[in-house]
Scaffold this motif. Structure first.
Motif, PDB file in Angstrom:
ATOM      1  N   LEU A 316       0.810  -1.212   0.000  1.00 17.92           N
ATOM      2  CA  LEU A 316       0.000   0.000   0.000  1.00 17.92           C
ATOM      3  C   LEU A 316       0.848   1.269   0.000  1.00 17.92           C
ATOM      4  CD1 LEU A 316      -2.839  -1.012   2.497  1.00 17.92           C
ATOM      5  CD2 LEU A 316      -2.793  -1.181  -0.006  1.00 17.92           C
ATOM      6  N   HIS A 317       2.162   1.111   0.183  1.00 19.53           N
ATOM      7  CA  HIS A 317       3.070   2.256   0.099  1.00 19.53           C
ATOM      8  C   HIS A 317       2.970   2.939  -1.264  1.00 19.53           C
ATOM      9  CE1 HIS A 317       6.470   4.595   1.561  1.00 19.53           C
ATOM     10  NE2 HIS A 317       7.111   4.386   0.428  1.00 19.53           N
ATOM     11  N   ALA A 318       2.580   2.180  -2.274  1.00 21.71           N
ATOM     12  CA  ALA A 318       2.389   2.752  -3.603  1.00 21.71           C
ATOM     13  C   ALA A 318       1.397   3.904  -3.572  1.00 21.71           C
ATOM     14  CB  ALA A 318       1.894   1.669  -4.566  1.00 21.71           C
ATOM     15  N   PHE A 319       0.366   3.803  -2.715  1.00 22.94           N
ATOM     16  CA  PHE A 319      -0.631   4.868  -2.633  1.00 22.94           C
ATOM     17  C   PHE A 319      -0.328   5.858  -1.521  1.00 22.94           C
ATOM     18  CE2 PHE A 319      -2.918   1.925  -5.267  1.00 22.94           C
ATOM     19  CZ  PHE A 319      -3.665   2.753  -6.094  1.00 22.94           C
ATOM     20  N   THR A 320       0.090   5.369  -0.364  1.00 25.22           N
ATOM     21  CA  THR A 320       0.247   6.294   0.762  1.00 25.22           C
ATOM     22  C   THR A 320       1.446   7.217   0.591  1.00 25.22           C
ATOM     23  OG1 THR A 320       1.636   4.847   2.138  1.00 25.22           O
ATOM     24  CG2 THR A 320      -0.754   4.545   2.272  1.00 25.22           C
ATOM     25  N   PHE A 321       2.468   6.787  -0.164  1.00 18.55           N
ATOM     26  CA  PHE A 321       3.579   7.689  -0.444  1.00 18.55           C
ATOM     27  C   PHE A 321       3.571   8.165  -1.894  1.00 18.55           C
ATOM     28  CE2 PHE A 321       7.783   8.252  -2.339  1.00 18.55           C
ATOM     29  CZ  PHE A 321       8.137   9.445  -1.714  1.00 18.55           C
ATOM     30  N   ALA A 322       3.712   7.231  -2.851  1.00 11.85           N
ATOM     31  CA  ALA A 322       3.909   7.624  -4.246  1.00 11.85           C
ATOM     32  C   ALA A 322       2.716   8.398  -4.801  1.00 11.85           C
ATOM     33  CB  ALA A 322       4.192   6.393  -5.102  1.00 11.85           C
ATOM     34  N   ALA A 323       1.496   7.859  -4.616  1.00 12.49           N
ATOM     35  CA  ALA A 323       0.315   8.533  -5.140  1.00 12.49           C
ATOM     36  C   ALA A 323       0.118   9.891  -4.457  1.00 12.49           C
ATOM     37  CB  ALA A 323      -0.924   7.660  -4.943  1.00 12.49           C
ATOM     38  N   HIS A 324       0.292   9.920  -3.142  1.00 12.91           N
ATOM     39  CA  HIS A 324       0.124  11.179  -2.422  1.00 12.91           C
ATOM     40  C   HIS A 324       1.160  12.203  -2.864  1.00 12.91           C
ATOM     41  CE1 HIS A 324       0.837  13.993   0.979  1.00 12.91           C
ATOM     42  NE2 HIS A 324      -0.486  14.027   0.964  1.00 12.91           N
ATOM     43  N   HIS A 325       2.414  11.778  -3.009  1.00 12.89           N
ATOM     44  CA  HIS A 325       3.473  12.705  -3.405  1.00 12.89           C
ATOM     45  C   HIS A 325       3.216  13.283  -4.795  1.00 12.89           C
ATOM     46  CE1 HIS A 325       7.466  14.437  -3.843  1.00 12.89           C
ATOM     47  NE2 HIS A 325       7.551  13.836  -5.011  1.00 12.89           N
ATOM     48  N   SER A 326       2.940  12.427  -5.765  1.00  2.65           N
ATOM     49  CA  SER A 326       2.729  12.903  -7.133  1.00  2.65           C
ATOM     50  C   SER A 326       1.483  13.775  -7.232  1.00  2.65           C
ATOM     51  CB  SER A 326       2.609  11.717  -8.092  1.00  2.65           C
ATOM     52  OG  SER A 326       3.844  11.047  -8.217  1.00  2.65           O
ATOM     53  N   ALA A 327       0.393  13.361  -6.595  1.00  3.43           N
ATOM     54  CA  ALA A 327      -0.832  14.159  -6.636  1.00  3.43           C
ATOM     55  C   ALA A 327      -0.628  15.510  -5.957  1.00  3.43           C
ATOM     56  CB  ALA A 327      -1.977  13.401  -5.975  1.00  3.43           C
ATOM     57  N   SER A 328       0.159  15.537  -4.896  1.00  2.00           N
ATOM     58  CA  SER A 328       0.431  16.800  -4.200  1.00  2.00           C
ATOM     59  C   SER A 328       1.260  17.738  -5.063  1.00  2.00           C
ATOM     60  CB  SER A 328       1.160  16.530  -2.877  1.00  2.00           C
ATOM     61  OG  SER A 328       0.343  15.811  -1.984  1.00  2.00           O
ATOM     62  N   VAL A 329       2.296  17.184  -5.716  1.00  2.68           N
ATOM     63  CA  VAL A 329       3.156  18.003  -6.571  1.00  2.68           C
ATOM     64  C   VAL A 329       2.357  18.592  -7.734  1.00  2.68           C
ATOM     65  CG1 VAL A 329       5.086  17.895  -8.207  1.00  2.68           C
ATOM     66  CG2 VAL A 329       5.309  16.856  -5.949  1.00  2.68           C
ATOM     67  N   VAL A 330       1.478  17.790  -8.327  1.00  5.07           N
ATOM     68  CA  VAL A 330       0.655  18.280  -9.430  1.00  5.07           C
ATOM     69  C   VAL A 330      -0.354  19.313  -8.934  1.00  5.07           C
ATOM     70  CG1 VAL A 330      -1.049  17.618 -11.164  1.00  5.07           C
ATOM     71  CG2 VAL A 330       0.953  16.183 -10.775  1.00  5.07           C
ATOM     72  N   THR A 331      -0.972  19.059  -7.778  1.00  2.00           N
ATOM     73  CA  THR A 331      -1.945  19.996  -7.223  1.00  2.00           C
ATOM     74  C   THR A 331      -1.317  21.361  -6.971  1.00  2.00           C
ATOM     75  OG1 THR A 331      -3.197  18.214  -6.165  1.00  2.00           O
ATOM     76  CG2 THR A 331      -3.497  20.427  -5.274  1.00  2.00           C
ATOM     77  N   MET A 332      -0.079  21.379  -6.513  1.00  2.00           N
ATOM     78  CA  MET A 332       0.583  22.651  -6.215  1.00  2.00           C
ATOM     79  C   MET A 332       0.780  23.523  -7.438  1.00  2.00           C
ATOM     80  SD  MET A 332       3.455  22.221  -3.311  1.00  2.00           S
ATOM     81  CE  MET A 332       4.396  21.076  -4.291  1.00  2.00           C
ATOM     82  N   GLN A 333       0.788  22.906  -8.627  1.00  2.00           N
ATOM     83  CA  GLN A 333       0.972  23.711  -9.840  1.00  2.00           C
ATOM     84  C   GLN A 333      -0.183  24.687 -10.058  1.00  2.00           C
ATOM     85  OE1 GLN A 333       4.053  23.508 -11.362  1.00  2.00           O
ATOM     86  NE2 GLN A 333       4.112  22.393  -9.425  1.00  2.00           N
ATOM     87  N   ARG A 334      -1.277  24.443  -9.399  1.00  2.00           N
ATOM     88  CA  ARG A 334      -2.404  25.383  -9.455  1.00  2.00           C
ATOM     89  C   ARG A 334      -2.007  26.744  -8.904  1.00  2.00           C
ATOM     90  NH1 ARG A 334      -8.132  25.100  -8.947  1.00  2.00           N
ATOM     91  NH2 ARG A 334      -8.970  26.789  -7.685  1.00  2.00           N
ATOM     92  N   TRP A 335      -1.173  26.736  -7.875  1.00  2.00           N
ATOM     93  CA  TRP A 335      -0.797  27.994  -7.207  1.00  2.00           C
ATOM     94  C   TRP A 335       0.654  28.398  -7.432  1.00  2.00           C
ATOM     95  CZ3 TRP A 335      -2.673  24.042  -3.587  1.00  2.00           C
ATOM     96  CH2 TRP A 335      -4.063  24.073  -3.419  1.00  2.00           C
TER      97      TRP A 335
END
Length: 412
Positions: A316-335
């Protein structure tokens, strides 16, 4: 015919950029491999090295905590310099060279004060390299989520390869060989940074809002709070997972295999993340990562006696770290796109891993000492739930801000 000239030029420019992307992707992958090889090796084995040099448990704890503490300060300093000068690759090279020079303090150190100063200086430079390289990658790939994951996975591969190779090196030559091993990896970081190129400038007209006006937005504050809560939850693993497994009766080969399994799971996610984001959307993946984290920590805390459950939880590390990290980095591009990109990545590192990692480590230590090993995973599950609630608030406030902007445009 005149009207097609601009389109043909734009098409040619796009083709040139696409043709250049693979080589820059290779250079970025090489840098990630070298950087995370050093970071993983040093963070994994430094405590053993300090113990061999006569440091007490309390002194080792302080020295190792400086890795997280300096993430509060270093990324923001170098992120400001990079965005102010618009020379992110140059700053990345300078920090790599500064880290290599600073690492000499680890070679020469004998006393706690000497090691303390060396760790402050070393991590002042190394703490900037993760967010700066992320900023360079985001600028170079221009939103290509498939390539983003396939470049970033080389960092995870470097981590696994170096930690396993260093284990054999330290077994053969003793823990005093660590400075030579980690120092050689830092040299590779410098060499890899020399291959990087500055990303092409953002399109004309991309004006950045003042940083303070961005940070005052409720959605931004809630987003950073959610990332800090998620990383705080993961300190239950970063700080205590190996010790927890040892107390459950597992040997070092199993412990090493569990860590490797988690990293391999994140590599798989990074490789396929482009398709997942296109199918489900960044927001949905982000929210799922918090729910999976809640499940993961509950399973680890309740199923420490079962190797099968622990294997499931590590996947589940695939989601709790990798998915969260990538989604967070992409989300930040909004601001934090364009001129604010390096500072945005720096703030993410500082708030999530600096503040969140430091406070989470203190909380987990308190739980371990006061309520026992199982309690840290209960605390981690609660932090994951809280992070998900705050992330949902951030998304709701983003939607509300979008509606307000659309209404203002319509009325004008």
């Amino acid at each position: 015919m005149k009207g097609t000239g601009g389109a043909d030029s734009a098409t040619a420019a796009t083709a040139a950029t696409a043709a250049a992307a693979p080589s820059q992707s290779f250079n970025l992958g090489l840098f990630f491999f070298a950087y995370y090889a050093h970071a993983g090796t040093f963070a994994t084995y430094a405590s053993l090295f300090f113990a061999a040099r006569g440091m007490s448990a309390a002194q080792i704890g302080i020295l190792m905590s400086l890795i997280q503490v300096m993430r509060i300060f270093g990324p923001n300093l170098w992120g400001w310099v990079a965005d102010h000068t618009r020379r992110r690759v140059l700053v990345l090279r300078l920090t790599a060279m500064g880290a290599l020079v600073s690492f000499g303090g680890i070679f020469l150190g004998q006393s706690f004060g000497h090691f303390f100063a060396a760790m402050v200086l070393l991590n002042l430079f190394t703490s900037a390299q993760g967010p700066l390289s992320d900023a360079v990658m985001l600028s170079s790939l221009r939103g290509d989520l498939a390539n983003f994951g396939r470049v970033r996975l080389w960092g995870s591969a470097g981590f696994v390869a170096a930690v396993m190779a260093a284990a054999y090196g330290l077994e053969w030559y003793g823990v005093d060989a660590l400075p030579w091993i980690a120092g050689l990896m830092l040299l590779f970081v410098v060499l890899a940074s020399l291959r990087l190129r500055e990303a092409p400038p953002a399109a004309a007209g991309e004006a950045a809002a003042p940083l303070w006006s961005v940070l005052r937005q409720p959605a931004v504050l809630a987003f950073f709070a959610s990332t800090a809560l998620m990383v705080s939850a993961h300190t239950s693993l970063y700080v205590f997972y190996s010790l927890y497994l040892e107390r459950e009766g597992y040997g070092k080969p199993v412990i090493g295999a569990m860590w490797s399994l988690g990293v391999l799971a994140e590599i798989v996610f990074f490789y396929f993340q482009g398709a997942l984001f296109r199918r489900f959307g960044v927001r949905r993946v982000l929210m799922v990562s918090f729910g999976v984290a809640l499940l993961r920590f509950a399973v680890v805390g309740a199923g420490g006696h079962s190797l099968a459950l622990l294997v499931f939880a590590q996947l589940l590390h695939a989601f709790t770290f990798a998915a969260h990290h990538s989604a967070s980095v992409v989300t930040m591009q909004r601001w934090f796109a364009g001129p604010l990109q390096a500072r945005g990545q720096a703030l993410y590192m500082s708030v999530a891993y600096g503040v969140g990692g430091t406070l989470g480590g203190l909380l987990m230590t308190l739980c371990w000492e006061r309520a026992g090993p199982d309690s840290i995973f209960v605390a981690a599950a609660v932090l994951s739930l809280a992070g998900g609630v705050v992330a949902a608030l951030s998304l709701r406030w983003q939607d509300r801000a979008d509606q307000t902007r659309l209404a203002a445009v319509s009325s004008s």
